[in-house]
Design an enzyme around this catalytic site. Structure first.
Site, mmCIF file in Angstrom:
data_model
loop_
_atom_site.group_PDB
_atom_site.id
_atom_site.type_symbol
_atom_site.label_atom_id
_atom_site.label_comp_id
_atom_site.label_asym_id
_atom_site.label_seq_id
_atom_site.Cartn_x
_atom_site.Cartn_y
_atom_site.Cartn_z
ATOM 1 N N ARG A 78 0.836 -1.194 0.000
ATOM 2 C CA ARG A 78 0.000 0.000 0.000
ATOM 3 C C ARG A 78 0.873 1.248 0.000
ATOM 4 N NH1 ARG A 78 -1.730 0.733 4.420
ATOM 5 N NH2 ARG A 78 -1.026 -1.103 5.541
ATOM 6 N N TYR A 230 -1.402 -3.529 -7.019
ATOM 7 C CA TYR A 230 -1.148 -4.381 -5.859
ATOM 8 C C TYR A 230 -2.224 -4.325 -4.774
ATOM 9 C CZ TYR A 230 1.638 -7.067 -2.628
ATOM 10 O OH TYR A 230 2.089 -8.064 -1.796
ATOM 11 N N LYS A 239 -9.616 -2.739 1.369
ATOM 12 C CA LYS A 239 -9.357 -1.616 2.281
ATOM 13 C C LYS A 239 -10.158 -0.376 1.883
ATOM 14 C CE LYS A 239 -6.450 -4.171 4.379
ATOM 15 N NZ LYS A 239 -6.059 -4.394 5.749
ATOM 16 N N HIS A 259 -10.491 -2.858 11.289
ATOM 17 C CA HIS A 259 -9.376 -3.686 10.800
ATOM 18 C C HIS A 259 -9.146 -4.797 11.824
ATOM 19 C CE1 HIS A 259 -4.901 -3.669 9.293
ATOM 20 N NE2 HIS A 259 -5.622 -4.563 8.661
ATOM 21 N N SER A 281 -1.239 -3.721 10.382
ATOM 22 C CA SER A 281 -0.854 -4.592 9.270
ATOM 23 C C SER A 281 0.427 -5.362 9.600
ATOM 24 C CB SER A 281 -0.631 -3.749 8.020
ATOM 25 O OG SER A 281 -1.823 -3.078 7.694
ATOM 26 N N CYS A 283 0.939 -7.619 11.829
ATOM 27 C CA CYS A 283 1.188 -7.796 13.262
ATOM 28 C C CYS A 283 0.464 -8.994 13.849
ATOM 29 C CB CYS A 283 0.817 -6.535 14.022
ATOM 30 S SG CYS A 283 1.954 -5.174 13.689
ATOM 31 N N ASN A 287 -2.616 -14.911 11.680
ATOM 32 C CA ASN A 287 -2.119 -16.000 12.514
ATOM 33 C C ASN A 287 -3.016 -16.275 13.706
ATOM 34 O OD1 ASN A 287 0.817 -17.178 11.899
ATOM 35 N ND2 ASN A 287 0.578 -15.142 10.992
ATOM 36 N N ASP A 308 -9.114 -10.172 8.684
ATOM 37 C CA ASP A 308 -8.591 -8.829 8.413
ATOM 38 C C ASP A 308 -9.600 -7.707 8.660
ATOM 39 O OD1 ASP A 308 -6.208 -7.402 7.480
ATOM 40 O OD2 ASP A 308 -7.409 -6.811 5.749
ATOM 41 N N ALA A 399 5.261 -10.111 0.640
ATOM 42 C CA ALA A 399 4.705 -11.096 -0.302
ATOM 43 C C ALA A 399 3.422 -11.670 0.291
ATOM 44 C CB ALA A 399 5.714 -12.206 -0.539
ATOM 45 N N ARG A 400 2.460 -11.987 -0.564
ATOM 46 C CA ARG A 400 1.139 -12.398 -0.066
ATOM 47 C C ARG A 400 0.613 -13.626 -0.781
ATOM 48 N NH1 ARG A 400 -1.362 -8.886 4.078
ATOM 49 N NH2 ARG A 400 0.246 -7.301 4.327
#
Ligand code: GTP
Ligand code: SPV
Ligand code: MN
Length: 616
Positions: A78, A230, A239, A259, A281, A283, A287, A308, A399-400
């Protein structure tokens, strides 16, 4: 100029058709395709992306129906300094957003988009954020000249023919009533900003423009994005719509766009608790949302609603309910492995897209942290030969992977329930090498909002060009709030009035370090021990011990079965609260207070003074 050829089935609905025709006249694409969302269409687009070199097909025996994309090295995250909130009054965008007057910005947009799609196909993507029957669901139409965006959007939200039909039937008035925004769509225009002159071949696998504009018009609820292909810059439902525009809609209609991850925790007695967590983001939201408890937690079940974004509203049952407006995960790849996040690994086993990771010699993906032993050779995210020890990263730090939520083994059965799920706790937490203990609980809603609003984190790779250090990121919404951050905090305080049962507030820190730089807490699955305390606090089953900063657990309140090598001493180190560090913390909050001083709720000032008092 003659009209470009149209494929797919255009809408018959005049309002939408007129807008698309206007945009076609402006952007001047060489073709228009109405996206139906079908399997066939998706396959054709993926084939096209392979042909253009944007995609590399991964080995179908290892990773069926999956692709690798490499972006330009200048288009990997971003761009916060190129993101604009164009409200009529500057004060409505507030001190934390870039602002330009809508009239002025419209002139720039009209100029940038004029002919911006020349030589390219304009895809018309009907999409819906949220389960389509949810009262909060929002329909959008994204026009884009990027096929990469189309195939990613298809994973990330409901797209295609059925969404268009839903919108059309609402315009006829024969769809089920009750949706807020009935018969309305959010117009979203996206262009990579690289028009092709007549007869020129498109031989750039990742076209993008050095000049980028990610623009939101909150009053007219419009999104214009130019120059980037991207993630959050280009998948406009995510977003731009589900956070920036939705936060404005939420403010006006008594709900909240946050978020946040949403996670379900079912204890062995069958009682289920939902928790929402706001971490900046990169953080740890994905997970935590996919947590697998340690094996000693037999009988506990964890499940994911979302990783998210959460939309929360006061339900008629008096509680705050949450839906996840997305249907996929756009997750950070580096650091993700079968050890740290097996659920994410399972979710991306097939039908997934990988952006800016390494390509192994057998046609699979690799990134730092995926396996202990790196492959002897691969092609890195820039397309160059890579070997261990070559001094370069195989994958970009941001990378995503794009993976469908329905492939997630722990997907919650309620994840598409239009009524959402009731949230019992909010967790806030950033990357804090010092000061912040592993976990503490705020005393009440007012204190909790203060704790979330003053959250700080070391900056990560998720946004380009930020200077290193701890920055304040209220509710992890600093880059995503579509209006004045001070008004946003007011909105948080106001929401309490609409509830009869309140979520509890907690702050966590998985990232505290010792003097040698080692993490003081093992993190990942072990975070379950913290979650158990949080769940027990929500259910009134365990005491909190008062400290000046909030309630904390004692060592004996935690379940350390299977983690016996984590001593009482280690726990106290991870939990340590220091008067000196906290006095510095309050001072360093000063910058946020100065920035937001005028619009900031007075409660924030009282809370800071109360804390200062407790610390003296
Ligand atoms: P966005 O998608 O950018 O909003 O990020 P996110 O908040 O979902 O973060 P994510 O879960 O993808 O984690 C980001 C990075 O932090 C990854 O490299 C993870 O491996 C790492 N991480 C996540 N949880 C933990 C944890 O408990 N401890 C440690 N040490 N690292 C973690
Ligand atoms: C984030 O940066 O918080 C993300 C990734 O979730 S992006 O979609 O690029 O915003
Ligand atoms: Mn995010």
């Amino acid at each position: 100029m003659s009209n470009p050829p149209v494929t797919g089935t255009p809408t018959a609905e005049p309002k939408l058709l007129q807008w698309v025709e206007e945009m076609v006249a402006l952007c001047k694409p060489s073709a228009v395709h109405w996206v139906d969302g079908s399997e066939d269409e998706n396959q054709q687009l993926c084939d096209l992306l392979v042909e253009k070199g944007t995609f590399t097909r991964l080995n179908p025996e290892i990773r069926p129906n999956s692709y690798l994309a490499r972006s330009k090295p200048s288009d990997v995250a971003r761009v916060e300094d190129r993101t604009f909130i164009c409200s009529r009054r500057k004060g409505n965008a507030g001190p934390t957003n870039n602002w330009m007057h809508p009239r002025e910005m419209k002139v720039i947009m009209n100029e940038k988009f004029d002919g911006s799609m020349a030589g390219r196909t304009m895809y018309v993507i009907p999409f819906c954020m949220g389960p389509p029957d949810s009262p909060l669901a929002k329909i959008g139409i994204e026009l884009t000249d990027s096929a990469y965006v189309v195939v990613n959007m298809r994973i990330m939200c409901h797209t295609g023919r059925h969404v268009l039909e839903r919108y059309e039937s609402e315009m006829r008035g024969d769809a089920p009533k009750g949706r807020q925004g009935y018969g309305y769509f959010v117009p979203c225009v996206h262009s990579v900003g690289v028009p092709l002159a007549a007869g020129v071949e498109d031989n750039d696998p990742w076209p993008c423009n050095d000049e980028k504009y990610i623009v939101h018009f909150p009053e007219t609820r419009e999104i214009w994005s130019y120059g980037s292909g991207y993630g959050g810059n280009a998948l406009l439902g995510k977003k731009c719509l589900a956070l920036r525009i939705a936060s404005c809609i939420g403010r006006d209609n008594n709900w909240m766009a946050e978020h946040m991850l949403v996670l379900g925790l079912e204890s062995p007695d069958g009682e289920k608790t939902y928790i929402a967590g706001a971490f900046p983001s990169a953080c740890g939201k994905t997970n935590l949302a996919m947590i697998v408890p340690p094996k000693e937690y037999e009988g506990w079940k964890t499940s994911i609603i979302g990783d998210d974004i959460a939309w929360l509203w006061p339900h008629k049952d008096g509680r705050l309910h949450a839906i996840n407006p997305e249907t996929g995960y756009f997750g950070v790849a580096p650091g993700t492995s079968y050890e740290t996040n097996p659920i994410a690994m399972e979710s991306m086993k097939e039908n997934s897209i990988f952006t800016n990771v390494g390509l192994t010699d057998d046609g699979d993906v690799w990134w730092e942290g995926l396996t202990k032993e790196p492959p002897a050779h691969l092609i890195d995210w820039k397309g160059e030969d890579w070997e261990p020890g070559c001094g370069r990263l195989a994958a970009h730090p941001n990378a995503r992977f794009t993976a469908p939520a329905k492939q997630c083994p722990t997907i919650d059965p309620e994840w598409q329930n239009p009524e959402g799920v009731p949230v019992s706790a909010f967790i806030f937490g950033g990357r804090r090498p010092s000061t912040m203990p592993l976990v503490y609980q705020a005393f009440n809603w007012s204190h909790g909002v203060y704790v979330g609003a003053t959250m700080g984190s070391e900056v990560t790779a998720a946004a380009a060009g930020l200077k290193a250090g701890v920055r304040r990121d209220p509710m992890a919404m600093l880059p995503f709030c579509g209006y004045n951050m001070g008004d946003y905090l007011h909105h948080w305080y106001d929401m309490r009035r609409h509830l009869t049962e309140f979520p509890r507030f907690f702050h966590v820190n998985w990232f505290r370090r010792d003097d040698e730089g080692n993490y003081l807490w093992p993190g990942f699955g072990q975070n379950m021990r913290v979650l158990e305390w949080i769940v027990n606090r929500c259910r009134g089953k365990v005491a909190g011990h008062e400290t000046p900063i909030g309630w904390r657990p004692k060592y004996s309140d935690f379940n350390f079965d299977g983690l016996e090598n984590f001593s009482h001493y280690d726990f106290e180190k991870a939990m340590n609260f220091s008067y000196d560090e906290w006095k510095e913390e309050i001072i360093s909050q000063g910058e946020l207070y100065m920035k937001l001083y005028d619009p900031m709720p007075k409660e924030m000032i009282y809370q800071k003074e109360l804390l200062t008092g407790r610390l003296s």
